[in-house]
Design a protein around this motif. Structure first.
Motif, PDB file in Angstrom:
ATOM      1  N   PHE A  63      36.289  29.520  34.850  1.00 20.85           N
ATOM      2  CA  PHE A  63      35.418  28.573  34.148  1.00 20.85           C
ATOM      3  C   PHE A  63      35.665  27.173  34.676  1.00 20.85           C
ATOM      4  O   PHE A  63      36.810  26.718  34.724  1.00 20.85           O
ATOM      5  N   VAL A  64      34.562  26.462  35.043  1.00 22.56           N
ATOM      6  CA  VAL A  64      34.749  25.161  35.727  1.00 22.56           C
ATOM      7  C   VAL A  64      33.927  23.970  35.183  1.00 22.56           C
ATOM      8  O   VAL A  64      33.715  23.042  35.989  1.00 22.56           O
ATOM      9  N   PRO A  65      33.397  23.876  33.952  1.00 23.62           N
ATOM     10  CA  PRO A  65      33.677  24.771  32.829  1.00 23.62           C
ATOM     11  C   PRO A  65      32.696  25.935  32.698  1.00 23.62           C
ATOM     12  O   PRO A  65      32.912  26.829  31.890  1.00 23.62           O
ATOM     13  N   GLN A  66      31.586  25.952  33.450  1.00 24.14           N
ATOM     14  CA  GLN A  66      30.691  27.093  33.375  1.00 24.14           C
ATOM     15  C   GLN A  66      31.375  28.315  34.006  1.00 24.14           C
ATOM     16  O   GLN A  66      32.249  28.187  34.864  1.00 24.14           O
ATOM     17  N   ASP A 136      42.507  25.188  29.064  1.00 24.05           N
ATOM     18  CA  ASP A 136      41.956  23.986  28.460  1.00 24.05           C
ATOM     19  C   ASP A 136      43.073  22.961  28.322  1.00 24.05           C
ATOM     20  O   ASP A 136      44.255  23.301  28.222  1.00 24.05           O
ATOM     21  N   ARG A 137      42.676  21.691  28.317  1.00 19.44           N
ATOM     22  CA  ARG A 137      43.639  20.596  28.191  1.00 19.44           C
ATOM     23  C   ARG A 137      43.964  20.353  26.725  1.00 19.44           C
ATOM     24  O   ARG A 137      43.120  20.522  25.847  1.00 19.44           O
ATOM     25  N   ALA A 180      28.773  29.396  27.051  1.00 18.58           N
ATOM     26  CA  ALA A 180      27.453  28.817  26.814  1.00 18.58           C
ATOM     27  C   ALA A 180      27.092  27.868  27.946  1.00 18.58           C
ATOM     28  O   ALA A 180      27.948  27.434  28.720  1.00 18.58           O
ATOM     29  N   ALA A 181      25.815  27.532  28.024  1.00 20.38           N
ATOM     30  CA  ALA A 181      25.338  26.654  29.098  1.00 20.38           C
ATOM     31  C   ALA A 181      25.946  25.260  29.021  1.00 20.38           C
ATOM     32  O   ALA A 181      26.066  24.572  30.039  1.00 20.38           O
ATOM     33  N   ASP A 182      26.371  24.828  27.821  1.00 24.08           N
ATOM     34  CA  ASP A 182      26.942  23.488  27.676  1.00 24.08           C
ATOM     35  C   ASP A 182      28.418  23.420  28.065  1.00 24.08           C
ATOM     36  O   ASP A 182      29.049  22.369  27.960  1.00 24.08           O
ATOM     37  N   GLY A 183      28.985  24.556  28.520  1.00 23.64           N
ATOM     38  CA  GLY A 183      30.376  24.568  28.943  1.00 23.64           C
ATOM     39  C   GLY A 183      31.349  25.021  27.880  1.00 23.64           C
ATOM     40  O   GLY A 183      32.544  25.187  28.171  1.00 23.64           O
ATOM     41  N   PRO A 208      32.375  20.036  26.998  1.00 26.49           N
ATOM     42  CA  PRO A 208      32.967  18.767  27.451  1.00 26.49           C
ATOM     43  C   PRO A 208      32.353  17.580  26.710  1.00 26.49           C
ATOM     44  O   PRO A 208      31.142  17.506  26.516  1.00 26.49           O
ATOM     45  N   GLY A 209      33.223  16.669  26.261  1.00 27.63           N
ATOM     46  CA  GLY A 209      32.756  15.495  25.553  1.00 27.63           C
ATOM     47  C   GLY A 209      32.620  15.665  24.063  1.00 27.63           C
ATOM     48  O   GLY A 209      32.308  14.698  23.356  1.00 27.63           O
ATOM     49  N   GLN A 210      32.866  16.875  23.560  1.00 24.11           N
ATOM     50  CA  GLN A 210      32.757  17.115  22.125  1.00 24.11           C
ATOM     51  C   GLN A 210      34.142  17.251  21.505  1.00 24.11           C
ATOM     52  O   GLN A 210      35.092  17.551  22.153  1.00 24.11           O
TER      53      GLN A 210
END
Length: 210
Positions: A63-66, A136-137, A180-183, A208-210
């Motif tokens: 995952f990259v993140p997809q 994941d970080r 999911a498509a949003d990563g 990412p970003g959430q």
């Protein structure tokens, strides 16, 4: 006459080869830990993405993140100057010893930390190859035991009339990776306990970003 004997001998050897049962493996968590150590060593000596490439199964995903096919994403990718270090804390192995999941913490050279889950599968030669890599970080490492924990799925079959779904041979360790498509994604691992499945890994990563 000699030719006839040679032909019979060849047929006999072929029959023995064809009748040979599939190779059996011990469900040994220490062998997975050894594969993790070898991976870390390879990353230090040859580079991070090189280590991923050389130890991945042909159908491995990451995952990259997809979600991507690892071999395609890794092809020709330059290694970072210094690799991360992965420290497995718990290893789960299927009853037949052919599938495993390892999970633990990772640390980047700059001090960044996080967790990882890796799925491993034995290839035709009996070598462990990874089939799914996910991480994941985190702001701080996960709390783990001071000792490596190894757990093996039960080989006990379902009793007649019992509720639930029995593990087919061998589905004593199962996993899923939904992205999911949003990563965002969820990676789960379930292990058969003799009467049902225990959820042993349930990693959920936000977009990412959430």
């Amino acid at each position: 006459m000699r030719a006839g004997r040679a032909a019979l001998l060849a047929v006999g050897l072929l029959s023995l080869t064809a009748a040979r049962p599939p190779m059996r493996y011990q469900p040994d968590p220490s062998s997975v830990f050894a594969a993790e150590l070898a991976f870390n060593r390879l990353a230090r000596e040859k580079g991070q993405w090189t280590a991923f490439r050389e130890t991945a199964a042909e159908d491995a995903i990451m995952f990259v993140p997809q979600r991507v096919l690892a071999k395609q994403w890794l092809k020709g990718r330059a290694d970072p100057p210094r690799p991360a270090a992965w420290t497995p804390s718990t290893i789960y192995v299927s009853c037949d010893g052919t599938l495993a999941a390892s999970t633990g913490n990772w640390t980047q050279p700059d001090g960044t930390t996080g967790y990882f889950t890796t799925l491993w599968r034995r290839d035709k030669k009996g070598q462990w190859k990874w089939i799914a890599a996910h991480e994941d970080r985190l702001a701080a490492p996960r709390m783990t035991s001071d000792f490596l924990m190894g757990k093996v799925a039960s080989c006990k079959p379902r009793q007649r009339g019992a509720q639930g779904i029995p593990p087919p041979a061998d589905d004593s360790l199962t996993w899923s990776a939904d992205a999911a498509a949003d990563g965002s994604r969820r990676v789960t691992v379930r292990m058969w306990n003799g009467s049902g499945y225990d959820m042993v890994i349930d990693d959920r990563v936000a977009a990412p970003g959430q």
